[in-house]
Design a protein around this motif. Structure first.
Motif, PDB file in Angstrom:
ATOM      1  N   MET A   3       0.851  -1.192   0.000  1.00 50.82           N
ATOM      2  CA  MET A   3       0.000   0.000   0.000  1.00 50.82           C
ATOM      3  C   MET A   3       0.880   1.233   0.000  1.00 50.82           C
ATOM      4  O   MET A   3       1.965   1.248   0.576  1.00 50.82           O
ATOM      5  N   GLU A  22     -10.064  -2.454   8.054  1.00 48.88           N
ATOM      6  CA  GLU A  22      -9.173  -2.118   6.946  1.00 48.88           C
ATOM      7  C   GLU A  22      -9.257  -0.627   6.613  1.00 48.88           C
ATOM      8  O   GLU A  22      -8.249   0.005   6.285  1.00 48.88           O
ATOM      9  N   LYS A  40      -7.259   1.215   9.206  1.00 51.32           N
ATOM     10  CA  LYS A  40      -5.814   1.082   9.002  1.00 51.32           C
ATOM     11  C   LYS A  40      -5.291   2.162   8.055  1.00 51.32           C
ATOM     12  O   LYS A  40      -4.250   2.768   8.286  1.00 51.32           O
ATOM     13  N   LYS A  50     -13.020  -1.614  -4.211  1.00 55.75           N
ATOM     14  CA  LYS A  50     -12.422  -2.873  -3.760  1.00 55.75           C
ATOM     15  C   LYS A  50     -12.448  -3.882  -4.898  1.00 55.75           C
ATOM     16  O   LYS A  50     -13.497  -4.130  -5.488  1.00 55.75           O
ATOM     17  N   GLN A  91      -8.490  -5.821   1.154  1.00 53.13           N
ATOM     18  CA  GLN A  91      -7.991  -4.456   1.305  1.00 53.13           C
ATOM     19  C   GLN A  91      -8.680  -3.506   0.326  1.00 53.13           C
ATOM     20  O   GLN A  91      -8.708  -3.758  -0.871  1.00 53.13           O
TER      21      GLN A  91
END
Length: 304
Positions: free
Chosen positions: A4, A133, A136, A169, A175
């Motif tokens: 990421m 997620e 995060k 997504k 993720q």
């Protein structure tokens, strides 16, 4: 799966919804444990995270911005489908262009996160999102340390008053990809002509809000956008706000053409040159910035 990545963009100074009302309120401190959020619920959840952290810093809460959310979704879907993280899109678009084309006319600054592997992926058309997620990604933005803290500064900028969140997504991937579009609202502006011609003129007019004092109108001609590959996009990092080629000031200042100003209202017909993507910026003075000009609106218009 690719790693990421994060990218921020800034540069304010000129120197040298739907409000998802159908969703029940939810505390971001106690997110659901399953990947159970619809797209609208996930947007609302991220908005709550942002406002939670702004409240902790004593900052005003942000409202929802539909146009910014549309621009963010366009970019999040693009990143997720092609496996990149950048502020340019595969169509060559940039943040203010996507925001303008979504109907926005203020100042937008973007936080973006997705993959870096260049892999093509099919997207979920009705995705469900895991709030853990989403948190995060948001926490990674917020936990940045100076001087590499552009996303944190975007989120905690006291001049921002709205935000739109775009999410996407890929199929079979937990993720998500996210684009946060943070908006500063400092005035109201007349719509720009949709298809001005080269070597013609473009009317730029509007009114700035207190306490901003109108400063000038900036014009920057950029090349028309060209497609970019995921590999090229993954080589980019920050995105600089385009610096004007020329700034038009009110009478009394040295200027190639004066801007008519009456109170807080301004208007000018700026001359255009060759074909290109023109970045039209409005500049103003804030009480805490003395004589320094800051950008208060940034829009684009295609001239071809």
């Amino acid at each position: 799966m690719g790693k990421m990545g994060w990218g921020g963009w800034g540069g304010w100074s000129l120197v040298g919804a739907v409000v998802l009302a159908s969703c029940a309120p939810r505390s971001p401190e106690e997110p659901p444990s399953a990947a159970s959020l619809s797209a609208e619920e996930a947007q609302r959840f991220v908005l709550e995270l942002i406002n939670r952290d702004r409240a902790a810093e004593g900052l005003p809460q942000l409202g929802w911005d539909d146009e910014a959310a549309r621009a963010g979704e366009r970019h999040a879907r693009d990143m997720a489908a092609h496996g990149f993280t950048a502020h340019w899109g595969t169509d060559g678009s940039v943040p203010e262009q996507r925001y303008t084309e979504a109907g926005g006319d203020h100042l937008v600054r973007e936080n973006a996160a997705c993959f870096f592997d260049g892999q093509e992926r099919a997207l979920e058309e009705e995705p469900r999102f895991d709030p853990a997620e989403l948190e995060k990604i948001h926490d990674a933005f917020l936990s940045e340390l100076p001087p590499e803290d552009g996303h944190r500064r975007n989120l905690l900028d006291p001049r921002h008053s709205r935000v739109g969140v775009g999410l996407a997504k890929p199929r079979g991937v937990r993720q998500p990809c996210m684009a946060q579009e943070l908006v500063g609202v400092f005035g109201e502006y007349e719509e720009l002509a949709s298809a001005p011609k080269p070597h013609g003129s473009l009317r730029v007019a509007g009114e700035v809000h207190e306490p901003v004092v109108f400063g000038g109108v900036g014009v920057k001609r950029l090349p028309l956008p060209k497609p970019l590959s995921a590999e090229e996009l993954n080589e980019t990092s920050t995105y600089p706000v385009p610096e004007p080629d020329v700034v038009y000031f009110p009478p009394g200042f040295k200027t190639p053409l004066p801007v008519l100003v009456e109170g807080r209202r301004f208007e000018i017909d700026v001359p255009l040159g060759e074909a290109g993507l023109y970045a039209i910026s409005i500049w103003g003075r804030f009480p805490d910035a003395e004589e320094q000009l800051r950008i208060v609106s940034l829009r684009t218009v295609r001239v071809e």
